[in-house]
Design a protein around this motif. Structure first.
Motif, PDB file in Angstrom:
ATOM      1  N   THR B 220       0.835  -1.197   0.000  1.00  0.00           N
ATOM      2  CA  THR B 220       0.000   0.000   0.000  1.00  0.00           C
ATOM      3  C   THR B 220       0.869   1.246   0.000  1.00  0.00           C
ATOM      4  OG1 THR B 220      -1.497  -1.228   1.414  1.00  0.00           O
ATOM      5  CG2 THR B 220      -1.920   1.124   1.203  1.00  0.00           C
ATOM      6  N   GLY B 221       0.391   2.277  -0.673  1.00  0.00           N
ATOM      7  CA  GLY B 221       1.032   3.585  -0.584  1.00  0.00           C
ATOM      8  C   GLY B 221      -0.038   4.655  -0.524  1.00  0.00           C
ATOM      9  N   TYR B 222       0.229   5.718   0.190  1.00  0.00           N
ATOM     10  CA  TYR B 222      -0.781   6.765   0.260  1.00  0.00           C
ATOM     11  C   TYR B 222      -0.167   8.098   0.650  1.00  0.00           C
ATOM     12  CZ  TYR B 222      -0.661   5.253   5.160  1.00  0.00           C
ATOM     13  OH  TYR B 222      -0.259   4.890   6.413  1.00  0.00           O
ATOM     14  N   GLY B 223      -0.900   9.121   0.360  1.00  0.00           N
ATOM     15  CA  GLY B 223      -0.455  10.448   0.738  1.00  0.00           C
ATOM     16  C   GLY B 223      -1.659  11.352   0.937  1.00  0.00           C
ATOM     17  N   CYS B 224      -1.602  12.214   1.945  1.00  0.00           N
ATOM     18  CA  CYS B 224      -2.662  13.192   2.215  1.00  0.00           C
ATOM     19  C   CYS B 224      -1.998  14.562   2.170  1.00  0.00           C
ATOM     20  CB  CYS B 224      -3.263  12.979   3.596  1.00  0.00           C
ATOM     21  SG  CYS B 224      -3.890  11.329   3.862  1.00  0.00           S
ATOM     22  N   HIS B 225      -2.495  15.444   1.347  1.00  0.00           N
ATOM     23  CA  HIS B 225      -1.845  16.736   1.176  1.00  0.00           C
ATOM     24  C   HIS B 225      -2.862  17.866   1.224  1.00  0.00           C
ATOM     25  CE1 HIS B 225       1.249  14.071  -0.407  1.00  0.00           C
ATOM     26  NE2 HIS B 225       0.386  13.643  -1.313  1.00  0.00           N
ATOM     27  N   THR B 226      -2.352  19.042   1.511  1.00  0.00           N
ATOM     28  CA  THR B 226      -3.187  20.237   1.388  1.00  0.00           C
ATOM     29  C   THR B 226      -2.759  21.056   0.176  1.00  0.00           C
ATOM     30  OG1 THR B 226      -1.696  21.375   2.901  1.00  0.00           O
ATOM     31  CG2 THR B 226      -3.698  20.433   3.848  1.00  0.00           C
ATOM     32  N   ARG B 227      -1.635  20.703  -0.425  1.00  0.00           N
ATOM     33  CA  ARG B 227      -1.094  21.443  -1.580  1.00  0.00           C
ATOM     34  C   ARG B 227      -0.972  20.516  -2.780  1.00  0.00           C
ATOM     35  NH1 ARG B 227      -1.014  26.971  -0.624  1.00  0.00           N
ATOM     36  NH2 ARG B 227      -1.634  26.925   1.540  1.00  0.00           N
ATOM     37  N   LEU B 228      -1.417  21.005  -3.924  1.00  0.00           N
ATOM     38  CA  LEU B 228      -1.342  20.221  -5.156  1.00  0.00           C
ATOM     39  C   LEU B 228       0.102  19.886  -5.511  1.00  0.00           C
ATOM     40  CD1 LEU B 228      -3.418  19.150  -7.151  1.00  0.00           C
ATOM     41  CD2 LEU B 228      -3.097  21.224  -8.497  1.00  0.00           C
ATOM     42  N   SER B 229       0.997  20.828  -5.239  1.00  0.00           N
ATOM     43  CA  SER B 229       2.401  20.633  -5.607  1.00  0.00           C
ATOM     44  C   SER B 229       3.017  19.443  -4.871  1.00  0.00           C
ATOM     45  CB  SER B 229       3.199  21.902  -5.305  1.00  0.00           C
ATOM     46  OG  SER B 229       3.034  22.240  -3.941  1.00  0.00           O
ATOM     47  N   ALA B 230       2.405  19.048  -3.740  1.00  0.00           N
ATOM     48  CA  ALA B 230       2.957  17.934  -2.960  1.00  0.00           C
ATOM     49  C   ALA B 230       2.575  16.582  -3.561  1.00  0.00           C
ATOM     50  CB  ALA B 230       2.450  18.018  -1.522  1.00  0.00           C
ATOM     51  N   MET B 231       1.647  16.581  -4.518  1.00  0.00           N
ATOM     52  CA  MET B 231       1.148  15.331  -5.092  1.00  0.00           C
ATOM     53  C   MET B 231       2.046  14.931  -6.260  1.00  0.00           C
ATOM     54  SD  MET B 231      -0.683  12.818  -5.793  1.00  0.00           S
ATOM     55  CE  MET B 231      -0.831  13.101  -7.544  1.00  0.00           C
ATOM     56  N   ARG B 232       3.108  14.185  -5.958  1.00  0.00           N
ATOM     57  CA  ARG B 232       4.088  13.831  -7.004  1.00  0.00           C
ATOM     58  C   ARG B 232       3.995  12.359  -7.398  1.00  0.00           C
ATOM     59  NH1 ARG B 232       6.809  17.136  -3.337  1.00  0.00           N
ATOM     60  NH2 ARG B 232       7.462  15.257  -2.236  1.00  0.00           N
ATOM     61  N   GLY B 233       2.985  11.685  -6.979  1.00  0.00           N
ATOM     62  CA  GLY B 233       2.834  10.280  -7.367  1.00  0.00           C
ATOM     63  C   GLY B 233       3.596   9.322  -6.472  1.00  0.00           C
ATOM     64  N   ASP B 234       4.089   9.834  -5.340  1.00  0.00           N
ATOM     65  CA  ASP B 234       4.892   8.983  -4.446  1.00  0.00           C
ATOM     66  C   ASP B 234       4.109   7.761  -3.957  1.00  0.00           C
ATOM     67  OD1 ASP B 234       6.713  10.948  -4.771  1.00  0.00           O
ATOM     68  OD2 ASP B 234       6.550  11.779  -2.748  1.00  0.00           O
ATOM     69  N   ALA B 235       2.797   7.905  -3.830  1.00  0.00           N
ATOM     70  CA  ALA B 235       1.981   6.791  -3.319  1.00  0.00           C
ATOM     71  C   ALA B 235       2.115   5.573  -4.231  1.00  0.00           C
ATOM     72  CB  ALA B 235       0.519   7.224  -3.199  1.00  0.00           C
ATOM     73  N   GLY B 236       2.213   5.803  -5.545  1.00  0.00           N
ATOM     74  CA  GLY B 236       2.356   4.690  -6.480  1.00  0.00           C
ATOM     75  C   GLY B 236       3.676   3.965  -6.265  1.00  0.00           C
ATOM     76  N   ALA B 237       4.736   4.733  -6.135  1.00  0.00           N
ATOM     77  CA  ALA B 237       6.063   4.130  -5.924  1.00  0.00           C
ATOM     78  C   ALA B 237       6.099   3.367  -4.603  1.00  0.00           C
ATOM     79  CB  ALA B 237       7.122   5.231  -5.943  1.00  0.00           C
ATOM     80  N   GLU B 238       5.525   3.958  -3.572  1.00  0.00           N
ATOM     81  CA  GLU B 238       5.532   3.311  -2.262  1.00  0.00           C
ATOM     82  C   GLU B 238       4.755   1.989  -2.291  1.00  0.00           C
ATOM     83  OE1 GLU B 238       3.295   5.309   0.748  1.00  0.00           O
ATOM     84  OE2 GLU B 238       4.264   4.221   2.376  1.00  0.00           O
ATOM     85  N   ALA B 239       3.596   2.014  -2.937  1.00  0.00           N
ATOM     86  CA  ALA B 239       2.779   0.793  -3.010  1.00  0.00           C
ATOM     87  C   ALA B 239       3.538  -0.316  -3.736  1.00  0.00           C
ATOM     88  CB  ALA B 239       1.455   1.092  -3.713  1.00  0.00           C
ATOM     89  N   ALA B 240       4.189   0.042  -4.840  1.00  0.00           N
ATOM     90  CA  ALA B 240       4.922  -0.974  -5.607  1.00  0.00           C
ATOM     91  C   ALA B 240       6.098  -1.517  -4.799  1.00  0.00           C
ATOM     92  CB  ALA B 240       5.409  -0.366  -6.919  1.00  0.00           C
ATOM     93  N   ARG B 241       6.822  -0.635  -4.123  1.00  0.00           N
ATOM     94  CA  ARG B 241       7.957  -1.099  -3.298  1.00  0.00           C
ATOM     95  C   ARG B 241       7.464  -2.044  -2.204  1.00  0.00           C
ATOM     96  NH1 ARG B 241       9.762   4.324  -3.675  1.00  0.00           N
ATOM     97  NH2 ARG B 241       8.845   4.780  -1.648  1.00  0.00           N
TER      98      ARG B 241
END
Lengths: 526, 517
Positions: B220-241
């Motif tokens: 699983t990977g996830y991220g909760c942000h208040t800024r759009l700029s913080a949404m870099r797709g890290d959740a996808g990388a984390e889930a795959a790892r």
């Protein structure tokens, strides 16, 4: 041409917009050069709600609303989907056609952007990119039809004050059952919905349904224990469902007053009953039709939704143990005892009834298990195309602004030949599991734990001690393979809330079955 | 999105109109505009798929009027709403619906009165999120997916796994989840409040599940942000790892195990069992697992839980509630003792006037005014702040803390031999909330703990938890100081969840037939 519209939001509006909406959908591929397919759904609902607590009125609500949802498949080197949804109001009516056209444009823009990225990523990742494919819809015969709602008492004509008075009286009657009932809430909803589906293939389906439901929640507290119980009655009919009840071939829907006070009496009895002890191993269990309605929902309905099986709900509602890969499925294999047949059928009456799904496909009976052998899945046009099978009309959205998903209609265990009392009488030592409460199902539906309203001991074929806090737990396939008796008492029940999708869509569905006998672990309070 | 200025003007004009109505004793107008944008991801390397399955949006705007009408039999309160119409006609129509649906609710005292507390959070939203384009939305979904595919593509360990065929894709990679952006604007005016107030918030969340399905490995990977700029797709990388780390999973036998619960299981327990039991409403209706225990020890003294809706940079924050009251901090459990509850104005008033309040709470309500402050009356019902609903109680940002500052390594040392549980699913109060009994299945991100270290991954979907929340709360061994903003499917609140070690948890092995079928 701007259609003439009434000033209020009523289901009659659909008539006024039918032709312009159908034209808009039909002309989409001409209007947008990369558009391969478009469909458009409009839904108008007129609804009334009333609620009470502890014998006093609590709220009432009367409203009508309109929503639209649009899907476009578009692209050049590859095809991809885009969607748009909106809740609308009376002020939107004079410009509804423009609103729909604007929504179509947004959905198209998303589909085109999506298709471009899909093509780029497919090329970039070679081997891993190969699965990124065109979005295809399996063909269906284009339908143009109108389906009317059925009811004796039109929900639109019900007086809101009467609804409030009725649920308050029921709540008061529940309160009067026993002083150990510390809390009760009673509510009712009655509504009429009219849905329009139009597609670029020329479909134009206008279908309406009435729906009425009543719910009760009680908490009983005794010196030795406490018990919460909730349950629901309901049908796709008018206000008579709540005030008079409905008796049909497979439905025994009590009126809300009788239903609620019965549940209250059960809660009081259970609050005095001893807690059930969990068992270390399988025991004989006879499960009643109400319990089996939820069991069918969880272990038959959900794993046979093809979008789950194709992994599309991996992050949310889960996958299905019935399909690992396209070349590794349980189709044609034994998944249950030869006594078990299970199917979904939108022609059955109740919450799960419809003639056409939200892709305009006629709903039809889908046999999932035939005498123990797994036969197939519920699908939509997109998932049917992946498996190269005909669509079976199982694609529904909770509201028009939300994306339709593969959904069970009315999923059931088929009835058998045995008298339920004989099924119990043959048990030397076992348990009779009555009425469903709360389910917890493993991610691919391979294991379940479901709590029951009541569990009784069976000794020498006789029903004995009542226990509270009980239920059963088993691996799905093991439970199904051990079914050794199926009753002839087939019944249908409403399931008031089933969540799926992102954002989650809660939907009313139908489920049912007869009495079954199998083996499972007993579960009691921890 | 409708501008904040328009929403405010509607509320002001509406309130002026409502004040002039002779039969209206008091009234409130709530105006809202919500956009929910979702790019839903579905990638399956072994099954034809779209990658980004549903780039979609739902939007709505409208107003709701709550009004109290004079009546010879006593005041009647009603709620009416009007979608899509922010003109005075909309207010009139909503008022008429409120009038038609008004009932006598004996528990109703008054619409929310001003709080002695004042608002502390303003201008905390991300303006760039308000202008997200269709292409931005689609690309956000693909970004999450490609970050996952990059991890799969570069994993050397997978080449060895793909021995049965030359293609990596035959291992059955799955990437599912979404990027969701929720944009909310609201204005509220009330005859009971001094002025019309507005609020504007943005929530950006990504939640991804990845699998190597042939290996039964899930991450699983996830991220909760208040800024759009913080949404870099890290959740996808984390889930795959995490999915790659789970390859080679093992089964475990039935028994009681010392466990460490990761942030996601902690959030599941919070959202499905603990927080629903920490509302004044659940004490009123006798359904709370902590019924009658306000002021008493309900958990190990290491545990502290509070809700705080007025913190900058936290995804669940709001400037004001949907009742027009300031958000803020509500201490719920401190050092294991139950000291406060989440509430709305209505629920607090109802409890204060309930003859059975002492029995329900465990103490007379007048003895614990700080425990019942209404900072959590929201109109959440999916898709933002709903103009067509009455307020109910909802958490905002929920924080869980321990007294001692511990790390994951500290907890591993304490546990020595047991199980790390990283993700659970379908966590329900199986015998009703009040009993505290719960069950769930372990679906990924989980490992054996041996000699104080994480060792073999546990196969997905082979363990069910059957236990009781009171036992879990009593048996806490330690809580990490590091926490992570976590949301679960269909929940509105964000739990800033640490890892928690629990001395005993009952685990049952399930689904053995799946290994042979």
């Amino acid at each position: 041409m701007m259609p003439t519209v009434s000033k209020a939001i009523t289901t009659d509006l659909v008539e006024a917009f039918k032709n312009s909406a159908a034209d808009l959908a039909a002309e989409a591929p001409d209007t947008y050069k990369l558009c391969r397919y478009a469909d458009l759904r409009i839904e108008v609902t007129e609804e009334k709600h009333a609620g009470s607590e502890n014998g006093t009125s609590k709220y009432a609500f009367e409203d009508s609303h309109i929503a639209c949802g649009i899907r476009v498949l578009a692209g050049d080197s590859t095809i991809a989907p885009g969607y748009f949804g909106q809740l609308l109001g009376k002020a939107d009516l004079p410009r509804l056609t423009q609103t729909l056209a604007s929504g179509l444009k947004r959905a198209y823009a998303r589909a085109v952007a999506n298709a471009r990225e899909k093509a780029r990523i497919r090329d970039k990742y070679k081997d891993l990119g190969e699965a990124l494919s065109d979005t295809r819809l399996a063909p269906v015969e284009v339908q143009r039809d109108t389906v009317k709602a059925e009811y004796a008492i039109d929900p639109r004509q019900v007086c809101l004050d009467d609804m409030v008075r009725y649920v308050t009286e029921v709540s008061r009657a529940v309160q009067d059952v026993d002083e150990q009932l510390k809390y009760n809430a009673v509510s009712a909803v009655t509504l009429v919905t009219r849905e329009l589906f139009a597609s670029s293939e020329g479909a134009c389906i206008d279908q309406s349904f009435a729906l009425t439901t009543g719910s009760v929640h009680v908490v009983a507290v005794s010196e030795t224990g406490d018990q919460e119980l909730s349950d629901t009655i309901g049908h796709q009919r008018g206000w008579e469902v709540v005030t008079e009840g409905i008796v049909e071939e497979h439905i025994r829907n009590l009126d809300l007053l009788t239903f609620s006070t019965n549940l209250a009496r059960d809660a009081v009895k259970l609050a005095h009953a001893p807690p059930l002890r969990s068992s270390d191993k399988d025991v004989a269990v006879v499960t009643d039709p109400h319990f089996n309605a939820l069991l069918a929902h969880e272990i038959i309905g959900h794993p046979t939704e093809l979008d789950r099986a194709l992994k599309m709900e991996t992050a949310y509602a889960g996958r299905s143990w019935l399909l690992r890969a396209l070349n590794d499925t349980m189709v044609g294999k034994a998944v249950a005892s030869a006594l078990v047949t299970a199917y979904s059928d939108p022609s059955l009456p109740g919450f799960g009834h419809y003639k056409y799904d939200h892709e305009g496909t006629p709903g039809r009976k889908v046999v999932h298990i035939e005498k123990g052998i797994f036969r197939g899945f519920m699908n939509n046009r997109q998932t049917a195309a992946i498996l190269n099978v005909p669509p079976n009309g199982s694609c529904m959205a909770t509201e028009a602004h939300l994306v339709p998903l593969v959904r069970m209609s009315t999923t059931v265990f088929a009835g058998g030949a045995r008298a339920p009392e004989d099924i119990i009488r043959e048990v030397d030592k076992g348990y009779y599991v009555v009425g469903h409460r709360i389910p917890s199902i493993a991610e691919s539906r391979e294991n379940f734990r479901i709590s029951a309203q009541k569990v009784y001991e069976i000794r020498n074929g006789q029903i004995g001690q009542l226990y509270r806090g009980g239920g059963i737990m088993a691996d799905t396939k093991t439970f199904l393979m051990k079914v050794d008796a199926v009753g002839r008492d087939f019944r249908l029940f409403p399931i008031s809330n089933c969540g799926k999708g992102q954002p989650m869509q809660g939907r009313r569905l139908g489920n049912g079955g007869p009495t079954l006998r199998s083996r499972a672990h007993l579960t009691g309070p921890a | 999105m409708v501008s904040l200025a328009t929403l405010k003007r509607t509320a002001e004009e509406g309130l002026r109109y409502l004040r002039r109505q002779k039969d209206v004793q008091e009234a409130e107008v709530f105006v809202a505009s919500n956009d929910g944008l979702t790019a839903r991801v579905n990638y399956t390397s072994h099954i034809p798929c779209n990658g980004v399955e549903e780039p979609k949006s739902t939007s709505s705007h409208g107003l709701g009027v709550r009004a109290v009408f004079q009546n010879p039999q006593g005041p009647r309160i009603g709620l009416g709403s009007e979608a899509g119409d922010l003109s005075l006609n909309g207010v009139k129509a909503a008022l008429e619906k409120a009038r038609r649906s008004a009932v006598h609710d004996p528990d109703f005292t008054t619409l929310p009165r001003p709080s002695p507390e004042s608002r502390t959070l303003t201008k905390y939203h991300d303006p760039s999120a308000m202008t997200l384009t269709d292409t931005d939305l689609v690309q956000a979904g693909w970004r999450v997916l490609t970050r996952a595919l990059d991890e799969f593509a570069k994993a050397g360990s997978l080449s060895a796994l793909a021995q049965t065929g030359p293609k990596l894709r035959e291992l059955g990679f799955i990437v599912g989840g979404d990027v969701t952006v929720l944009l909310e604007r609201m204005a509220i005016g009330s005859t009971r409040l001094p002025k019309v107030q507005t609020d504007e918030s943005t929530l950006i969340a990504s939640f991804v599940t990845a699998m190597v399905e042939r290996e039964g490995a899930k991450g699983t990977g996830y991220g909760c942000h208040t800024r759009l700029s913080a949404m870099r797709g890290d959740a996808g990388a984390e889930a795959a790892r995490n999915a790659l780390s789970a390859v080679g999973g093992v089964r475990i036998k039935d028994g009681e195990y010392a466990v460490i619960l990761g942030p996601q299981p902690v959030t599941e327990l919070m959202c499905n069992l603990i927080l629903p039991s920490l509302t004044v409403a659940s004490f009123y209706d006798c359904s709370s697992a902590f019924h009658g225990r306000l002021g008493r020890q309900v958990a190990h003294d290491d545990l502290t839980i509070y809700d705080h809706g007025a913190l900058t940079g936290h995804m669940g924050s709001k400037g004001i509630t949907c009742e027009g009251l300031p958000t803020g901090r509500t201490d719920l459990i401190k050092d294991g003792k139950l000291i406060g509850l989440l509430s709305s104005f209505y629920e607090t008033e109802r409890m204060l006037h309930d003859p059975a309040a002492k029995e329900k709470l465990g103490v007379p309500p007048e003895d614990c005014p700080s425990a019942l402050v209404p900072r959590n009356g929201f109109r959440f019902g999916g898709g933002g702040r709903r103009f067509d609903m009455a307020p109910s109680v909802a958490p905002t940002n929920v924080f869980i803390e321990g007294r001692k500052k511990k790390t994951r390594e500290d907890l591993l040392r304490q546990v020595q031999n047991g199980v790390y549980i990283g993700r659970i699913w379908y966590t329900y109060p199986i015998n009703g909330l009040r009993t505290g009994d719960f069950t769930a299945t372990v679906v990924g991100d989980s490992y054996m703990i041996k000699d104080g270290k994480l060792t073999a991954p546990i196969k997905a979907n082979v363990v069910r938890i059957n236990d009781n929340i009171h036992q879990v709360l009593r048996n806490i061994m330690g809580i990490t100081s590091k926490s992570r903003g976590t949301t679960i499917w269909a929940a509105d609140e964000v739990v800033y969840a640490p890892e928690i070690a629990v001395a005993r948890l009952r685990l049952t092995e399930i689904a053995g037939f799946m290994d042979v079928h």
